[in-house]
Design an enzyme around this catalytic site. Structure first.
Site, PDB file in Angstrom:
ATOM      1  N   LYS A  48       0.830  -1.206   0.000  1.00 53.51           N
ATOM      2  CA  LYS A  48       0.000   0.000   0.000  1.00 53.51           C
ATOM      3  C   LYS A  48       0.862   1.252   0.000  1.00 53.51           C
ATOM      4  O   LYS A  48       0.568   2.217  -0.712  1.00 53.51           O
ATOM      5  CB  LYS A  48      -0.941  -0.010   1.208  1.00 53.51           C
ATOM      6  CG  LYS A  48      -2.043  -1.058   1.109  1.00 53.51           C
ATOM      7  CD  LYS A  48      -2.746  -1.305   2.434  1.00 53.51           C
ATOM      8  CE  LYS A  48      -3.763  -2.434   2.299  1.00 53.51           C
ATOM      9  NZ  LYS A  48      -4.338  -2.852   3.581  1.00 53.51           N
ATOM     10  N   GLN A  92      -4.648  -1.732   9.642  1.00 53.69           N
ATOM     11  CA  GLN A  92      -4.493  -3.060   9.043  1.00 53.69           C
ATOM     12  C   GLN A  92      -5.080  -4.139   9.953  1.00 53.69           C
ATOM     13  O   GLN A  92      -4.734  -4.227  11.133  1.00 53.69           O
ATOM     14  CB  GLN A  92      -3.014  -3.342   8.771  1.00 53.69           C
ATOM     15  CG  GLN A  92      -2.749  -4.649   8.067  1.00 53.69           C
ATOM     16  CD  GLN A  92      -3.301  -4.680   6.651  1.00 53.69           C
ATOM     17  OE1 GLN A  92      -3.192  -3.718   5.907  1.00 53.69           O
ATOM     18  NE2 GLN A  92      -3.910  -5.790   6.284  1.00 53.69           N
ATOM     19  N   ASP A 115     -11.241   2.454   3.946  1.00 55.00           N
ATOM     20  CA  ASP A 115     -11.534   1.019   3.842  1.00 55.00           C
ATOM     21  C   ASP A 115     -13.023   0.786   3.605  1.00 55.00           C
ATOM     22  O   ASP A 115     -13.424  -0.291   3.161  1.00 55.00           O
ATOM     23  CB  ASP A 115     -11.107   0.294   5.124  1.00 55.00           C
ATOM     24  CG  ASP A 115      -9.909  -0.622   4.903  1.00 55.00           C
ATOM     25  OD1 ASP A 115      -9.624  -0.957   3.742  1.00 55.00           O
ATOM     26  OD2 ASP A 115      -9.263  -0.994   5.894  1.00 55.00           O
TER      27      ASP A 115
END
Length: 277
Positions: A48, A92, A115
C-alpha cells in the site's frame, strides 16, 4: 475463456489517479497503522505504501507494538482524524485479540474511512448512496465492468458473508440491479445454486472449495480468496484449472482481485480528499 488481468487493470487505474494528482494543489494523504509484526500484514502495508508513492500520494506508515492498549490506539486514530494532511486512515486487520476491531473502525472519522468499513459508510451502501465503498467489493465491480457484462437481471451468487467482502459485495451487485444469492460454507446444495449463476464471487476463505463442474458454461467467476497450500502454492477459493473450462471470464490467484483492492484504496483516498475539499 478469458483471464481478467487484475494487475493490468489496477495499473491502468493507478495511472489515471497519478494524472489527477498532478493537477491538485497538494498530495492526498493516506495513513496506515500496523499493530504488531504479522508478516502477511507487513507485506500488505508495504504494498500500500509503495502504491501511494507511485501515484504521488503522501503516505504515512505507522508501526505500533502488539501490546499497545486500546486507549493508545484510539488516541492515535484521533490524532490522524485531526490531521489536515491526512485524507484517509486505514488500520491493518486483523488486530491482536485484546483490541476491539469494531471500536477501532468506528473511531475513524467517517470521511476518512477509506476502507469503507465504518457503519455509516456500510449503511449508505445499503441505501445505494455510498460515500466510500468497501475496497474489495468496489474493485470487483471494476473488474466486472471490464468484461462488458450487463449485471442487470443476472443471477449472481456470492459465496461468503463477511463484513469485509461478502455482505458489501452482495449490496454492490444489488445496486447494479442483479439478482443476488448469498451463500456460505454451510449452504445446503451449494453446487446446485452455483450451477445457475451467471456471476460467481467466491470469498469463503477455503482453498479450492468451489469445483469446476459447479460453474455454469459461460459464467463469470471472480475469486477473492487467497490461500496457501502445504506446498507453498497460493490458490483461490475456486479450482481454477477446472473452472476455467466452463467460465467465460475468470480471475487468477494471485494477480486478480488483490491488486484491485489496493488500487481501489487509492481511488477512495482521492475521493476522500475531494470530498473534504
Amino acid at each position: 475463456m478469458n483471464i481478467i488481468d487484475g494487475k493490468k487493470i489496477a495499473q491502468t487505474l493507478r495511472n489515471k489517479l497519478a494524472k489527477k494528482v498532478e493537477k491538485l494543489d497538494r498530495a492526498p494523504g493516506l495513513a496506515v497503522i500496523l499493530v504488531g509484526d504479522d508478516p502477511a500484514s507487513a507485506v500488505y502495508v508495504r504494498n500500500k505504501d509503495n502504491a501511494c508513492r507511485e501515484v504521488g500520494f503522501y503516505s504515512e506508515k505507522i508501526n505500533k507494538p502488539s501490546d499497545i492498549t486500546q486507549k493508545q490506539l484510539l488516541a492515535e486514530i484521533q490524532r490522524l482524524n485531526n490531521d489536515d494532511k491526512i485524507d484517509g486512515i486505514l488500520v491493518q486487520l486483523p488486530l491482536p485479540d485484546h483490541l476491539d476491531a469494531n471500536l477501532v473502525i468506528e473511531t475513524i472519522a467517517v470521511q476518512k474511512d477509506v476502507d469503507g468499513f465504518h457503519s455509516e459508510n456500510v449503511g449508505k451502501l445499503m441505501q445505494n448512496k455510498p460515500y466510500l465503498h468497501p475496497c474489495t467489493p468496489k474493485g470487483v465491480m471494476t473488474l466486472l465492468a471490464t468484461t462488458g457484462i450487463d449485471l442487470a437481471g443476472k443471477d449472481c451468487v456470492v459465496v461468503g458473508a463477511s463484513n469485509i467482502v461478502g455482505r458489501p459485495m452482495a449490496m454492490e451487485l444489488l445496486n447494479a440491479r442483479a439478482t443476488v444469492t448469498i451463500c456460505n460454507s454451510k449452504t445446503t446444495d451449494l453446487s446446485a445454486k452455483l450451477k445457475r449463476a451467471d456471476v460467481v464471487v467466491a470469498a469463503v476463505g477455503i482453498a479450492q472449495m468451489i469445483q469446476g463442474d459447479w460453474i455454469k458454461k459461460g459464467a463469470v467467476v471472480i475469486d477473492v480468496g487467497i490461500n496457501r497450500l502445504d506446498n507453498g502454492k497460493l490458490v483461490g477459493d475456486v479450482d481454477f484449472d477446472a473452472a476455467a473450462q466452463n467460465a467465460s471470464w475468470i480471475t487468477p490467484v494471485p494477480g486478480g482481485v488483490g491488486p484491485m483492492t489496493i488500487a481501489t484504496l487509492l481511488e477512495n483516498t482521492l475521493t476522500a480528499y475531494q470530498n473534504r475539499k
